[in-house]
Design a protein around this motif. Sequence first.
Motif, PDB file in Angstrom:
ATOM      1  N   ALA A  68     115.824  54.738 170.388  1.00 25.73           N
ATOM      2  CA  ALA A  68     115.955  53.342 169.942  1.00 25.73           C
ATOM      3  C   ALA A  68     117.250  53.107 169.165  1.00 25.73           C
ATOM      4  O   ALA A  68     117.870  52.056 169.274  1.00 25.73           O
ATOM      5  N   ASN A  69     117.662  54.098 168.389  1.00 25.28           N
ATOM      6  CA  ASN A  69     118.775  53.884 167.451  1.00 25.28           C
ATOM      7  C   ASN A  69     120.109  54.351 168.009  1.00 25.28           C
ATOM      8  O   ASN A  69     121.151  53.838 167.612  1.00 25.28           O
ATOM      9  N   LEU A  70     120.057  55.318 168.920  1.00 24.30           N
ATOM     10  CA  LEU A  70     121.306  55.939 169.395  1.00 24.30           C
ATOM     11  C   LEU A  70     121.404  55.969 170.915  1.00 24.30           C
ATOM     12  O   LEU A  70     122.404  56.457 171.451  1.00 24.30           O
ATOM     13  N   ASN A  71     120.348  55.490 171.585  1.00 27.68           N
ATOM     14  CA  ASN A  71     120.342  55.481 173.049  1.00 27.68           C
ATOM     15  C   ASN A  71     120.517  56.886 173.619  1.00 27.68           C
ATOM     16  O   ASN A  71     121.162  57.063 174.652  1.00 27.68           O
ATOM     17  N   GLU A  89     120.378  65.216 172.761  1.00 29.26           N
ATOM     18  CA  GLU A  89     121.653  64.575 173.130  1.00 29.26           C
ATOM     19  C   GLU A  89     122.349  64.014 171.888  1.00 29.26           C
ATOM     20  O   GLU A  89     123.576  64.059 171.773  1.00 29.26           O
ATOM     21  N   SER A  90     121.551  63.486 170.965  1.00 28.27           N
ATOM     22  CA  SER A  90     122.190  62.907 169.773  1.00 28.27           C
ATOM     23  C   SER A  90     122.782  64.015 168.895  1.00 28.27           C
ATOM     24  O   SER A  90     123.872  63.858 168.350  1.00 28.27           O
ATOM     25  N   LEU A  91     122.088  65.150 168.808  1.00 26.40           N
ATOM     26  CA  LEU A  91     122.682  66.264 168.044  1.00 26.40           C
ATOM     27  C   LEU A  91     123.969  66.735 168.727  1.00 26.40           C
ATOM     28  O   LEU A  91     124.965  67.019 168.052  1.00 26.40           O
ATOM     29  N   ALA A  92     123.962  66.759 170.058  1.00 29.06           N
ATOM     30  CA  ALA A  92     125.173  67.158 170.793  1.00 29.06           C
ATOM     31  C   ALA A  92     126.295  66.130 170.579  1.00 29.06           C
ATOM     32  O   ALA A  92     127.476  66.481 170.554  1.00 29.06           O
ATOM     33  N   LEU A  93     125.907  64.878 170.403  1.00 31.54           N
ATOM     34  CA  LEU A  93     126.896  63.822 170.135  1.00 31.54           C
ATOM     35  C   LEU A  93     127.577  64.051 168.779  1.00 31.54           C
ATOM     36  O   LEU A  93     128.780  63.844 168.615  1.00 31.54           O
ATOM     37  N   PHE A  94     126.776  64.498 167.803  1.00 35.50           N
ATOM     38  CA  PHE A  94     127.312  64.631 166.436  1.00 35.50           C
ATOM     39  C   PHE A  94     128.163  65.878 166.240  1.00 35.50           C
ATOM     40  O   PHE A  94     129.031  65.907 165.377  1.00 35.50           O
ATOM     41  N   GLU A  95     127.891  66.901 167.038  1.00 38.74           N
ATOM     42  CA  GLU A  95     128.540  68.206 166.794  1.00 38.74           C
ATOM     43  C   GLU A  95     130.067  68.092 166.739  1.00 38.74           C
ATOM     44  O   GLU A  95     130.688  68.463 165.726  1.00 38.74           O
ATOM     45  N   PRO A  96     130.697  67.508 167.785  1.00 43.66           N
ATOM     46  CA  PRO A  96     132.164  67.393 167.712  1.00 43.66           C
ATOM     47  C   PRO A  96     132.625  66.377 166.660  1.00 43.66           C
ATOM     48  O   PRO A  96     133.740  66.498 166.144  1.00 43.66           O
ATOM     49  N   VAL A  97     131.767  65.434 166.340  1.00 40.37           N
ATOM     50  CA  VAL A  97     132.128  64.440 165.315  1.00 40.37           C
ATOM     51  C   VAL A  97     132.246  65.128 163.960  1.00 40.37           C
ATOM     52  O   VAL A  97     133.228  64.945 163.227  1.00 40.37           O
ATOM     53  N   VAL A  98     131.249  65.947 163.642  1.00 38.36           N
ATOM     54  CA  VAL A  98     131.267  66.636 162.351  1.00 38.36           C
ATOM     55  C   VAL A  98     132.458  67.590 162.301  1.00 38.36           C
ATOM     56  O   VAL A  98     133.201  67.645 161.309  1.00 38.36           O
ATOM     57  N   ARG A  99     132.698  68.304 163.415  1.00 44.36           N
ATOM     58  CA  ARG A  99     133.805  69.266 163.442  1.00 44.36           C
ATOM     59  C   ARG A  99     135.139  68.551 163.226  1.00 44.36           C
ATOM     60  O   ARG A  99     135.939  68.936 162.376  1.00 44.36           O
ATOM     61  N   TRP A 110     125.564  46.599 168.803  1.00 43.97           N
ATOM     62  CA  TRP A 110     124.280  47.121 168.312  1.00 43.97           C
ATOM     63  C   TRP A 110     123.966  46.596 166.916  1.00 43.97           C
ATOM     64  O   TRP A 110     122.793  46.387 166.591  1.00 43.97           O
ATOM     65  N   VAL A 111     124.985  46.434 166.095  1.00 44.97           N
ATOM     66  CA  VAL A 111     124.755  45.918 164.734  1.00 44.97           C
ATOM     67  C   VAL A 111     125.836  44.868 164.438  1.00 44.97           C
ATOM     68  O   VAL A 111     126.831  45.149 163.756  1.00 44.97           O
ATOM     69  N   PRO A 112     125.639  43.650 164.949  1.00 46.98           N
ATOM     70  CA  PRO A 112     126.666  42.616 164.769  1.00 46.98           C
ATOM     71  C   PRO A 112     126.940  42.305 163.290  1.00 46.98           C
ATOM     72  O   PRO A 112     128.046  41.894 162.931  1.00 46.98           O
ATOM     73  N   GLN A 113     125.941  42.551 162.441  1.00 47.76           N
ATOM     74  CA  GLN A 113     126.104  42.259 161.003  1.00 47.76           C
ATOM     75  C   GLN A 113     127.246  43.057 160.378  1.00 47.76           C
ATOM     76  O   GLN A 113     127.805  42.640 159.372  1.00 47.76           O
ATOM     77  N   LEU A 114     127.565  44.226 160.981  1.00 42.87           N
ATOM     78  CA  LEU A 114     128.619  45.071 160.409  1.00 42.87           C
ATOM     79  C   LEU A 114     129.817  45.184 161.358  1.00 42.87           C
ATOM     80  O   LEU A 114     130.629  46.102 161.240  1.00 42.87           O
ATOM     81  N   ALA A 115     129.927  44.224 162.259  1.00 40.17           N
ATOM     82  CA  ALA A 115     131.008  44.278 163.254  1.00 40.17           C
ATOM     83  C   ALA A 115     132.379  44.045 162.631  1.00 40.17           C
ATOM     84  O   ALA A 115     133.398  44.240 163.299  1.00 40.17           O
ATOM     85  N   ASP A 116     132.398  43.659 161.361  1.00 43.23           N
ATOM     86  CA  ASP A 116     133.682  43.392 160.695  1.00 43.23           C
ATOM     87  C   ASP A 116     134.206  44.617 159.935  1.00 43.23           C
ATOM     88  O   ASP A 116     135.049  44.482 159.044  1.00 43.23           O
TER      89      ASP A 116
END
Length: 307
Positions: free
Chosen positions: A116-119, A124-134, A60-66
Amino acid sequence: MVVPAPELPARVRIHEVGARDGLQNEKAVVPTEVKAEFVRRLADAGLTTIEATSFVRPEWVPQLADAERLFPLVREVSGVELPVLVPNQRGLERALALGADRIAVFASATETFAKANLNRTLDESLALFEPVVRRAKDAGAWVRGYVSMCFGDPWEGAVPLPQVVRVCTALRDMGCDELSLGDTIGVATPGQVRQLLTALNADGVTTATLAVHFHDTYGQALANTYAALEHGVSTVDASAGGLGGCPYAKSATGNLATEDLLWMLRGLGIETGVDLSRLVATSAWMAGRLGRPSPSRTVRALSPKEQ
Ligand code: HMG
Ligand code: MG
């Protein structure tokens, strides 16, 4: 000349995003060693919060793939905090494995940009972040929550205020330590900034936990920052040399240039701890690496030689 403004915060923490928001949007992929040198020079100029990279899906962002190669090169730079972006559990595990202790999730105030940014849909994106933040908090990390498209969206136009507030409070309730209010496409004007900050305060989001993140598409980023300072905000995102944009938001241009911000803050007598001439030299150096002049007015004014 310095004319202090006692009603504004005495000190501003600059959250420098050039190495992430700036370089993610470059057509050419900048070599890892050049990125590391950029971060070191930013730190030498006195910046203490330097967003280093993103652990997003590399396709998604090859510029930061490193990110895996870059982070260990800058991890030991002393006296700096190095937040990194993570979109999901996979990104978080990659970041934690390298010792990252400040992470940022990035939500959208609109459906179209979430897609566009998170597919994902917004929810769904808030649900994606919930366990990440925890999981990040359990691991002892500090967590920032970005909210993009707070003031306008290239596909949806005006964004209803309650929708922005809902996403902000959802991130706050997940446990984010700080929220950064993104004007991803640089369309905001100062009245909107005041209106959103006031609405967030009314919903219990304190000004001390808020940062502002302005892109400068319409030349409003400094005016919007001033409005935020008047409201008491004391964390401002900016990008050295005005690098930046978002590859998934059409019409997003560079961020507020850190040098332009510094010029204003210096004139207002507001402390930042950053050395303007060193930073200008860094941005002129980076412009040389990128092969084009910096869009920052202040960098151009203070760099008499061709960049
Ligand atoms: P997706 O294509 O839906 O991925 O992308 P998925 O969840 O379906 O997973 C597919 C495969 O990708 C899996 O691999 C995953 O493991 C892998 P497989 O099982 O098929 O082998 N994968 C990953 N690999 C490495 N690292 C990861 C990762 N995640 C999945 N983190 C995704 C969904 C969220 C990952 C994608 O949409 C993404 O990476 N988006 C990031 C876009 C981005 O970085 N945008 C710019 C930053 S935001 C911004 O600039 C705005 C801001 O500045 C504020 C403002 O201005 O408003 C912050
Ligand atoms: Mg941005």
